[in-house]
Design an enzyme around this catalytic site. Structure first.
Site, PDB file in Angstrom:
ATOM      1  N   ARG A   1       0.886  -1.185   0.000  1.00  0.00           N
ATOM      2  CA  ARG A   1       0.000   0.000   0.000  1.00  0.00           C
ATOM      3  C   ARG A   1       0.908   1.213   0.000  1.00  0.00           C
ATOM      4  O   ARG A   1       1.714   1.401   0.915  1.00  0.00           O
ATOM      5  CB  ARG A   1      -0.901  -0.009   1.239  1.00  0.00           C
ATOM      6  CG  ARG A   1      -1.618   1.307   1.452  1.00  0.00           C
ATOM      7  CD  ARG A   1      -2.724   1.240   2.480  1.00  0.00           C
ATOM      8  NE  ARG A   1      -3.881   0.558   1.932  1.00  0.00           N
ATOM      9  CZ  ARG A   1      -5.106   0.607   2.491  1.00  0.00           C
ATOM     10  NH1 ARG A   1      -5.303   1.296   3.594  1.00  0.00           N
ATOM     11  NH2 ARG A   1      -6.123  -0.033   1.929  1.00  0.00           N
TER      12      ARG A   1
ATOM     13  N   HIS B   1      -7.493   0.903  -6.379  1.00  0.00           N
ATOM     14  CA  HIS B   1      -7.703   0.055  -5.190  1.00  0.00           C
ATOM     15  C   HIS B   1      -8.380  -1.240  -5.656  1.00  0.00           C
ATOM     16  O   HIS B   1      -9.540  -1.508  -5.350  1.00  0.00           O
ATOM     17  CB  HIS B   1      -8.565   0.800  -4.164  1.00  0.00           C
ATOM     18  CG  HIS B   1      -8.522   0.208  -2.788  1.00  0.00           C
ATOM     19  ND1 HIS B   1      -7.739  -0.880  -2.447  1.00  0.00           N
ATOM     20  CD2 HIS B   1      -9.178   0.545  -1.638  1.00  0.00           C
ATOM     21  CE1 HIS B   1      -7.915  -1.161  -1.169  1.00  0.00           C
ATOM     22  NE2 HIS B   1      -8.783  -0.328  -0.647  1.00  0.00           N
TER      23      HIS B   1
ATOM     24  N   GLN C   1     -10.182  -3.832  -3.253  1.00  0.00           N
ATOM     25  CA  GLN C   1     -11.498  -3.410  -2.763  1.00  0.00           C
ATOM     26  C   GLN C   1     -12.571  -3.721  -3.800  1.00  0.00           C
ATOM     27  O   GLN C   1     -13.677  -4.157  -3.456  1.00  0.00           O
ATOM     28  CB  GLN C   1     -11.483  -1.913  -2.442  1.00  0.00           C
ATOM     29  CG  GLN C   1     -12.807  -1.421  -1.889  1.00  0.00           C
ATOM     30  CD  GLN C   1     -13.119  -2.020  -0.516  1.00  0.00           C
ATOM     31  OE1 GLN C   1     -12.271  -2.003   0.368  1.00  0.00           O
ATOM     32  NE2 GLN C   1     -14.318  -2.556  -0.345  1.00  0.00           N
TER      33      GLN C   1
ATOM     34  N   ASP D   1     -17.233   7.071  -1.134  1.00  0.00           N
ATOM     35  CA  ASP D   1     -15.926   6.888  -0.486  1.00  0.00           C
ATOM     36  C   ASP D   1     -15.634   8.198   0.242  1.00  0.00           C
ATOM     37  O   ASP D   1     -16.319   9.207   0.019  1.00  0.00           O
ATOM     38  CB  ASP D   1     -14.873   6.592  -1.573  1.00  0.00           C
ATOM     39  CG  ASP D   1     -13.486   6.304  -1.023  1.00  0.00           C
ATOM     40  OD1 ASP D   1     -13.354   6.045   0.196  1.00  0.00           O
ATOM     41  OD2 ASP D   1     -12.512   6.348  -1.807  1.00  0.00           O
TER      42      ASP D   1
ATOM     43  N   CYS E   1     -16.359   1.509   0.798  1.00  0.00           N
ATOM     44  CA  CYS E   1     -15.178   0.678   1.073  1.00  0.00           C
ATOM     45  C   CYS E   1     -14.738   0.759   2.529  1.00  0.00           C
ATOM     46  O   CYS E   1     -14.046  -0.123   3.001  1.00  0.00           O
ATOM     47  CB  CYS E   1     -14.038   1.078   0.136  1.00  0.00           C
ATOM     48  SG  CYS E   1     -13.501   2.783   0.301  1.00  0.00           S
TER      49      CYS E   1
ATOM     50  N   ARG F   1     -13.485  -8.708   1.611  1.00  0.00           N
ATOM     51  CA  ARG F   1     -12.062  -8.475   1.355  1.00  0.00           C
ATOM     52  C   ARG F   1     -11.279  -9.763   1.613  1.00  0.00           C
ATOM     53  O   ARG F   1     -10.398 -10.148   0.845  1.00  0.00           O
ATOM     54  CB  ARG F   1     -11.512  -7.346   2.243  1.00  0.00           C
ATOM     55  CG  ARG F   1     -12.066  -5.960   1.936  1.00  0.00           C
ATOM     56  CD  ARG F   1     -11.582  -5.430   0.597  1.00  0.00           C
ATOM     57  NE  ARG F   1     -10.129  -5.379   0.510  1.00  0.00           N
ATOM     58  CZ  ARG F   1      -9.380  -4.361   0.945  1.00  0.00           C
ATOM     59  NH1 ARG F   1      -9.949  -3.296   1.464  1.00  0.00           N
ATOM     60  NH2 ARG F   1      -8.064  -4.389   0.814  1.00  0.00           N
TER      61      ARG F   1
HETATM   62  N1  NVA Z   1      -9.960   6.705  -1.240  1.00  0.00           N
HETATM   63  C1  NVA Z   1      -9.592   6.247   0.078  1.00  0.00           C
HETATM   64  C2  NVA Z   1      -9.815   4.779   0.204  1.00  0.00           C
HETATM   65  C3  NVA Z   1      -9.514   4.217   1.574  1.00  0.00           C
HETATM   66  C4  NVA Z   1      -9.700   2.736   1.669  1.00  0.00           C
HETATM   67  C5  NVA Z   1      -8.147   6.608   0.342  1.00  0.00           C
HETATM   68  O1  NVA Z   1      -7.322   6.455  -0.566  1.00  0.00           O
HETATM   69  O2  NVA Z   1      -7.829   7.046   1.451  1.00  0.00           O
HETATM   70  N1   CP Z   2     -11.211  -0.270   2.545  1.00  0.00           N
HETATM   71  C1   CP Z   2      -9.931  -0.352   2.956  1.00  0.00           C
HETATM   72  O1   CP Z   2      -9.006  -0.542   2.172  1.00  0.00           O
HETATM   73  O2   CP Z   2      -9.780  -0.237   4.303  1.00  0.00           O
HETATM   74  P1   CP Z   2      -8.405  -0.035   5.092  1.00  0.00           P
HETATM   75  O3   CP Z   2      -7.883   1.324   4.723  1.00  0.00           O
HETATM   76  O4   CP Z   2      -8.796  -0.113   6.541  1.00  0.00           O
HETATM   77  O5   CP Z   2      -7.444  -1.115   4.708  1.00  0.00           O
END
Ligand code: NVA
Ligand code: CP
Length: 311
Positions: free
Chosen positions: A105, A132, A135, A221, A261, A289
């Site tokens: 990540r 992502h 997800q 989101d 998500c 997930r």
């Molecule tokens: N768009 C959000 C998704 C979190 C799972 C982010 O990137 O923070």
């Molecule tokens: N939806 C998602 O990716 O959650 P986290 O940021 O908690 O991993």
């Protein structure tokens, strides 16, 4: 040495692979629920590199590896040499000589691609600034459980149309052939380049009401993604008319369902009455997930029916 197969964006899978993986995920979920032991990844290790926070991604990958008989390692810049300037490529070179799979990540998608090029083992995108895909696997599995398939349906994505989730939904719409309607304020819509590449099944609207018309599923989101915290106040103001609340859901198709998500901010992108209401699928979606990613881990490690069938 043959380049490994990576999963950096949804379109790294063909439609047939994606559909096969979603069906395999449902089977792995059934096996897990039935208490069946299935441990093809014994002796295998997944390295999980987190440059951003996570709850679901970390727990689902770590638990998924344990259930498949393998082991997962949590690595963050705070306590690895990544935080002291060792390059992402050098990190990939070293990790991939010791572990069998890597999940990362990170921020820059180009950085993620450089990481994958330097890796000898499959790399899975656990979220980048642009995509992502894990997800989306969970979201598509949740839709599959409800309808058999999302193909032919209409999905409305309300909120930040330029973020990672929006882009992964655009890829999903192209791959699985459903209509995506993005409702986002001007300045927060998919760029012209993204629309040219991925927009074949997507229509973009500047108001939320138009975007939810005829939608079977409404998704949203956070308004401020990780890394955008400095823009938070401006985003709160710009996105205020894009909250998913009961009034907006009433404009979608009767019986339309809701996904997010997570993490969610009640009172911002979604009202409590919607996320905690009867049409919300968010907890099943979060659980999925685990099952969806187990199918990916199994596939990329070369085990299970999808890898063997060579779809
Ligand atoms: N768009 C959000 C998704 C979190 C799972 C982010 O990137 O923070
Ligand atoms: N939806 C998602 O990716 O959650 P986290 O940021 O908690 O991993």
């Amino acid at each position: 040495m043959k380049a490994p197969r990576h999963f950096l964006r949804l379109q790294d899978f063909s439609r047939r692979e994606l559909e096969a993986l979603l069906h395999r995920a449902a089977e792995l979920k059934r096996m897990q629920r039935a208490g069946e032991s299935y441990t093809p990844l014994a002796q295998r290790t997944l390295a999980m590199v987190f440059e951003k926070s996570s709850t679901r991604t970390r727990v689902s990958f770590e638990t998924g590896m344990a259930q498949l008989g393998g082991h997962a390692l949590f690595l963050s810049p705070r306590d690895t040499q990544l935080g002291r300037g060792e390059s992402i490529e050098d990190t990939a070179r070293v990790l991939s000589r010791m572990v069998d799979l890597i999940m990362i990540r990170t921020f820059s998608h180009a950085g993620l691609e450089a990481f994958a090029r330097a890796s000898r083992v499959p790399v899975i995108n656990g979220l980048s600034d642009d995509h992502h895909p894990c997800q989306l696997l969970a979201d598509l599995l949740t839709a599959q459980e409800l309808w058999g398939s999302v193909t032919g349906r209409t999905v409305a994505f309300i909120g930040d149309g330029a973020n990672n989730m929006a882009r992964s939904w655009m890829e999903a719409a192209q791959l699985l052939d459903f209509q995506l309607q993005i409702g986002a304020p001007e300045g927060f819509q998919p760029s012209a380049a993204v629309q040219a590449e991925l927009g074949a099944r997507t229509r973009v609207f500047s108001n939320a009401q138009a975007a939810v018309q005829n939608a079977d599923l409404v998704v949203t989101d956070v308004w401020t993604s990780m890394g955008q915290e400095a823009e938070s106040a401006e985003r709160l103001a710009r996105f205020a008319p894009f909250q998913v609340n009961a009034a907006l859901m009433a404009q979608a198709k009767p019986g339309a369902v809701f996904m997010h998500c997570l993490p969610a901010h009640r009172g911002e992108e979604v009202s409590a009455e919607v996320i905690d209401g009867p049409h919300s699928l968010v907890w099943e979606e979060a659980e999925n997930r685990l099952h969806a990613q187990k199918a990916v881990l199994e596939f990329l490690a070369g085990f299970g029916p999808v890898a063997k069938s060579g779809v």
